[in-house]
Design a protein around this motif. Structure first.
Motif, PDB file in Angstrom:
ATOM      1  N   VAL A   1       0.841  -1.207   0.000  1.00  0.00           N
ATOM      2  CA  VAL A   1       0.000   0.000   0.000  1.00  0.00           C
ATOM      3  C   VAL A   1       0.876   1.257   0.000  1.00  0.00           C
ATOM      4  CG1 VAL A   1      -1.676   1.329   1.359  1.00  0.00           C
ATOM      5  CG2 VAL A   1      -1.992  -1.126   1.031  1.00  0.00           C
ATOM      6  N   ARG A   2       1.967   1.238   0.754  1.00  0.00           N
ATOM      7  CA  ARG A   2       2.887   2.387   0.769  1.00  0.00           C
ATOM      8  C   ARG A   2       3.476   2.626  -0.613  1.00  0.00           C
ATOM      9  NH1 ARG A   2       7.401   1.831   4.996  1.00  0.00           N
ATOM     10  NH2 ARG A   2       8.032   3.781   4.053  1.00  0.00           N
ATOM     11  N   ILE A   3       3.838   1.550  -1.308  1.00  0.00           N
ATOM     12  CA  ILE A   3       4.382   1.684  -2.659  1.00  0.00           C
ATOM     13  C   ILE A   3       3.321   2.264  -3.587  1.00  0.00           C
ATOM     14  CG2 ILE A   3       5.273   0.433  -4.672  1.00  0.00           C
ATOM     15  CD1 ILE A   3       6.510  -1.584  -2.634  1.00  0.00           C
ATOM     16  N   GLN A   4       2.100   1.738  -3.517  1.00  0.00           N
ATOM     17  CA  GLN A   4       1.011   2.223  -4.368  1.00  0.00           C
ATOM     18  C   GLN A   4       0.743   3.710  -4.128  1.00  0.00           C
ATOM     19  OE1 GLN A   4      -2.071  -0.492  -3.221  1.00  0.00           O
ATOM     20  NE2 GLN A   4      -1.451  -2.051  -4.703  1.00  0.00           N
ATOM     21  N   GLU A   5       0.726   4.120  -2.867  1.00  0.00           N
ATOM     22  CA  GLU A   5       0.439   5.514  -2.529  1.00  0.00           C
ATOM     23  C   GLU A   5       1.537   6.463  -2.998  1.00  0.00           C
ATOM     24  OE1 GLU A   5      -0.208   5.456   1.680  1.00  0.00           O
ATOM     25  OE2 GLU A   5      -2.325   4.926   1.459  1.00  0.00           O
ATOM     26  N   ASN A   6       2.782   5.977  -3.050  1.00  0.00           N
ATOM     27  CA  ASN A   6       3.915   6.821  -3.424  1.00  0.00           C
ATOM     28  C   ASN A   6       4.387   6.589  -4.853  1.00  0.00           C
ATOM     29  OD1 ASN A   6       4.702   8.324  -0.885  1.00  0.00           O
ATOM     30  ND2 ASN A   6       4.593   6.226  -0.131  1.00  0.00           N
ATOM     31  N   TRP A   7       3.676   5.779  -5.631  1.00  0.00           N
ATOM     32  CA  TRP A   7       4.107   5.414  -6.976  1.00  0.00           C
ATOM     33  C   TRP A   7       4.310   6.644  -7.868  1.00  0.00           C
ATOM     34  CZ3 TRP A   7       6.615   1.675  -8.915  1.00  0.00           C
ATOM     35  CH2 TRP A   7       6.614   1.407 -10.279  1.00  0.00           C
TER      36      TRP A   7
END
Length: 95
Positions: A28-34
């Motif tokens: 989720v952190r990766i998705q939010e900061n993509w």
């Protein structure tokens, strides 16, 4: 701190490291900061991002973007791991 006590923050970190929730929260952190990591154009044409057993799976239907991401796998690993502050991603797969 008294002997034998830990802070709430340390206890939560220890719980997250031992929990099965950590990989999902990392995803989720990766998705939010993509968008911050890869830029607006790439983020716009990326349909999905998954993290499964240290493999970052990026889904896109745009052929030129697939080619560009394929050539940039090492850079993607480096940027994502820098954002996370730990070496989580070991491999990138483009679909």
């Amino acid at each position: 701190m008294r002997h034998g006590t830990t802070s709430i923050g340390d206890a939560l970190r220890e719980f997250m490291n031992k929990s099965r929730l950590k990989p999902r929260l990392t995803e989720v952190r990766i998705q939010e900061n993509w968008e911050k990591i890869m830029g607006k154009t790439i983020a716009r044409y990326t349909q999905g991002i998954q993290l499964i057993e240290h493999k970052l799976i990026i889904t896109t239907s745009v052929a030129p973007l697939k080619q560009e991401l394929t050539y940039s796998k090492d850079k993607i690993i480096k940027l994502v791991n820098e954002m996370l502050g730990e070496n989580v991603v070991k491999e990138v797969m483009i679909r």
